[in-house]
Design an enzyme around this catalytic site. Structure first.
Site, PDB file in Angstrom:
ATOM      1  N   THR A  36      34.907   0.817 -21.671  1.00  0.00           N
ATOM      2  CA  THR A  36      34.973  -0.605 -21.952  1.00  0.00           C
ATOM      3  C   THR A  36      34.393  -1.385 -20.695  1.00  0.00           C
ATOM      4  O   THR A  36      33.694  -2.113 -20.901  1.00  0.00           O
ATOM      5  CB  THR A  36      36.113  -1.145 -22.451  1.00  0.00           C
ATOM      6  OG1 THR A  36      36.587  -0.359 -23.556  1.00  0.00           O
ATOM      7  CG2 THR A  36      35.806  -2.704 -22.979  1.00  0.00           C
TER       8      THR A  36
ATOM      9  N   TYR B 171      41.782  12.589 -19.724  1.00  0.00           N
ATOM     10  CA  TYR B 171      40.953  12.000 -20.694  1.00  0.00           C
ATOM     11  C   TYR B 171      39.954  12.845 -21.282  1.00  0.00           C
ATOM     12  O   TYR B 171      39.068  13.204 -20.578  1.00  0.00           O
ATOM     13  CB  TYR B 171      40.392  10.610 -20.168  1.00  0.00           C
ATOM     14  CG  TYR B 171      39.485   9.911 -21.107  1.00  0.00           C
ATOM     15  CD1 TYR B 171      39.504   9.899 -22.610  1.00  0.00           C
ATOM     16  CD2 TYR B 171      38.927   8.743 -20.624  1.00  0.00           C
ATOM     17  CE1 TYR B 171      38.842   9.202 -23.269  1.00  0.00           C
ATOM     18  CE2 TYR B 171      37.755   8.131 -21.555  1.00  0.00           C
ATOM     19  CZ  TYR B 171      37.992   8.252 -22.831  1.00  0.00           C
ATOM     20  OH  TYR B 171      37.163   7.455 -23.705  1.00  0.00           O
TER      21      TYR B 171
ATOM     22  N   LYS C 216      44.617  11.686 -22.949  1.00  0.00           N
ATOM     23  CA  LYS C 216      44.209  10.880 -23.986  1.00  0.00           C
ATOM     24  C   LYS C 216      43.032  11.341 -24.752  1.00  0.00           C
ATOM     25  O   LYS C 216      42.131  11.977 -24.122  1.00  0.00           O
ATOM     26  CB  LYS C 216      43.551   9.511 -23.171  1.00  0.00           C
ATOM     27  CG  LYS C 216      42.875   8.501 -24.042  1.00  0.00           C
ATOM     28  CD  LYS C 216      42.065   7.276 -23.138  1.00  0.00           C
ATOM     29  CE  LYS C 216      41.132   6.447 -23.986  1.00  0.00           C
ATOM     30  NZ  LYS C 216      40.389   5.807 -22.882  1.00  0.00           N
TER      31      LYS C 216
END
Lengths: 293, 293, 293, 293
Positions: free
Chosen positions: D49, D137, D165
């Site tokens: 993001t 991740y 994640k």
């Protein structure tokens, strides 16, 4: 559409064969009775689990009649009537209705990929030839066609197409369907390892072969869902997760036949080219089933 | 294995239907005769183009007999005999042999994905029940199974499995097959838009429905390949590329039926759920065909 | 656009590192000189083979300058200048032009998938900031974006975007591109195992790291293509096919570094996280290379 | 490992730019403060993001320091430090630790696909260079590598790799991970439309950019999960489902920037090649956001 005849655990019997690979109707009835006795909320003969595409027309008719005779109205029955041609699908749908089926399930089988309009007209033709409700079944892995949410929405405009069964195994698809089709549409999960997530998403029922082997765990999951107890649902789900994964990975007819044999229940033979699990797979399944005990 | 009965352009007839969707045998014979007259090096009834999976056992038998009667030994004939069950595949393979087929073609149809060993035993059982050669056909898009090069190599150890037809549309697979299987194994291309690359890779033949519509261009490509003229092969290939793409994209039975109609040749009807091309697709095909003229 | 500066075998040097993982410019020049001596028709530093994305801005500049100094105009040079941001891509494109590059190559790198319009404006901005030609490079496996034929067609409207490099490995895409873009557009094959099919389809050149290891076989393939000798092209191609598959499967920088070492040529070290081939891979490569000898 | 610093809603700020596409640190701090004020349980600067890969080293350092200054220990902070090279990843991980980060998040970025052993050694090298915990991740869509459950299990043996994640968007993967890794391992969902199913599966936290726009709905979902109220969780989830789908479909940085602007909050500009949503997308987002109001 708010009241659905089918909800909860909808159990799929296998179609057993004798040693000469002929359908064994008496054994089929025995296995089906077990599913009723263990509390199934509905029965679905001639599904993928029941190797419907491997049967002749006559065999399908015999299985349909045997199922309805055995169930005798104790729970609702939905019969698989899918066929490559529209003509044969109409034929089997009408046969099922006359035999007393409460509903029919139709997957758009394909050899040549069908355009959306071809799929729609296929459903329309079959549905208009009968009076009982139709469950439209989406499972691209076996049918070769992935019906889009838009197409499913269109199918639901056919008066007696009232139920959607989703087996893509993608919970996001299920969320999207519910958003697009509205809360009142009955949708069913046909992907065993997605059982928890699908109920979480609001599925009306779970179409599954697992009750042949672990009916108590299947029902405990549904009861936890009904009781709005997410923690209990999760606990019970993880207890059955290995088995759900296994039977999907190995193929339902083979895995269920092996599991029943392990549990000491006569389960007959498979029809070639399907062959029994090998020794290693069999041992793995024994291990999974004993861990549940 | 060095001498192959089949090479060059192996043409696939459609199976035409009458208005009531019954197989139209007289029309089938006429359409097949056109393929012979235009120079096909082999004929392959009951392929995907011939919508074999949509026919009843009796219809398949009638088409097989009609094909062999019409060809009368002028070119070799290979008949599609694939079926979901091993028992039915044996049945049709034996029927084709008795009717005079020079070879049979078998794709491992599947509903439940087959393990490699299941595929192997299926071929073994069928091949050992007949004396004519078997072409093993790999087309995951329609069969649901992608036979690995290792499995194809294993199949070739069955005495009368002597030919491989590859339709994945991936030329790299074809290169790899030739490296793995050796130069002596006959391999055939079943992906129309791959015709140029497959011949470039050394394919023995091209299995195609295109000669129903553009036999001259198909044969010119093969002649350029035979003459070792890559430039001419490329030129001729690009002349037919749009048509090859179109018939694959729209589905061979539908596209060939429409193309014949456009060319003023009676081609009958399709069997539901397959439906004719829509007006826009029809116009597109008209445009492509007139550009070839 | 008919006259292209680049055609034939366009060779990609690796970027070697010293033991401390610093770029080794003197060794880079030596390795690049080998590519020229063995007859490459063009040189492409800072490609994927040259691990461009793993270098700092300063390192990229040093490699660019070293390449142009070493080549000294003997063959045309195309420099990779791709970057995630438009600003950095402009920067490196202008640097390459000033350093004397004949052209630049740009792949639309992405972390966040780019919309077609974002890709177009990226190319437009970079191309308009320089005067040398741009090769638009499509390789979804590394860039994460698959540029559609329609988008490539649009990019070609930017005045100095004059070349297309396709690395999807799908020859059908190449056929389609040629049909859509017209015969005059220069398109280049960047997928090594597709070399034969791509030349068969009419490719102008082959962008490849293989000349680091097997320049003679690479050039023999191009010569056979130029001589319109499909049979010879096929023979020579199958001689190099195993190597082409290997270097793509293992990753070009690692495979080329290992191959050079096997051939007794100093090739330096890799930059972490990239690590050298393991012993088994190394042995496999030795086997493939000795089979060529 | 049972006590996790991070749980619940872990919010991802965007990195805003000024009109000249320079990072706007004062605006970044303002936007981050909003996330804290609205109740986020953790803050994750320099995630996808935050367009981390589009920033220079200096910009990453400035953002890291600004984040930690602004948060001032009110909630834990996990900083994204991923880089293509191991050396740069170590550098940024050490920088983040010195700046006061509570943990770092690492995705195995790749241009050349990494072998499992390369991924493992990359993590090992970076983790051993710092003392704070590492969140591994997995997001194949952006990294190009899909870390298998077996590899993730191996990574967890590195002492300070303590969190996983998962952003594949596949709830079955999440179930499998939990079965394989055990109940004590903290796993986090990074796929917004999977939020309900992931919490249903037992996820410890939700890594999300959504709190920039709809913090109340995000927190209500987590509260319903904490209260073991599946029905309420489902209701609240479907209220935010359209937005979650939208921001993922359009790309988080672009969608969040547009959403903030619609809500009257200054959100700065994007860095090219990323461009703002077009008018139609903007209108769609306005519609979705107003439906929530």
């Amino acid at each position: 559409m708010k009241k659905n005849l089918f909800s909860g655990i909808i159990a799929y019997p296998i179609t057993p064969f004798d040693k000469q690979e002929r359908v064994d109707i008496p054994l089929f009835k025995k296995l089906l009775e077990r599913l009723i006795q263990s509390g199934s909320h509905g029965i679905a003969p001639l599904g993928s689990t029941g190797v419907m595409p491997y049967l002749t027309d006559e065999e399908k008719e015999a299985v349909t009649e045997a199922a309805l005779q055995q169930v005798k109205g104790r729970v609702p029955v939905i019969v698989g009537v899918s066929n490559l041609t529209t003509e044969r699908t109409v034929y089997h749908a009408q046969f099922a209705e006359k035999a007393g089926a409460d509903a029919v399930m139709i997957i758009p089988m394909s050899y040549w990929k069908l355009a959306e309009d071809e799929v729609f007209r296929h459903y329309e033709k079959v549905a208009s030839s009968i009076s009982v409700p139709v469950m439209a079944y989406n499972n691209p892995a076996t049918s070769g066609i992935d019906m889009s949410p838009a197409l499913l929405k269109r199918l639901l405009k056919i008066p007696n197409v009232t139920m959607i069964k989703e087996s893509t195994g993608d919970v996001q698809r299920m969320h999207y369907l519910r958003r697009e089709l509205g809360e009142d549409v009955a949708f069913y999960n046909g992907s065993n390892p997605l059982a928890l997530a699908a109920f979480g998403a609001g599925a009306t029922g779970w179409c599954t072969a697992a009750p042949n082997l672990i009916p108590d765990l299947n029902h405990q999951l549904y009861e936890a869902v009904q009781a709005n107890d997410a923690t209990q649902a999760r606990t019970v789900f993880y207890q059955q997760f290995d088995l759900l994964r296994f039977i999907v990975a190995k193929g339902l007819p083979k895995a269920i036949q092996a599991g029943l044999t392990i549990q000491g229940i006569e389960a007959g033979y498979l029809r070639s080219p399907l062959r029994e699990l090998d020794a290693q797979e069999y041992a793995e399944l024994e291990h999974i089933l004993s861990a549940k005990a």
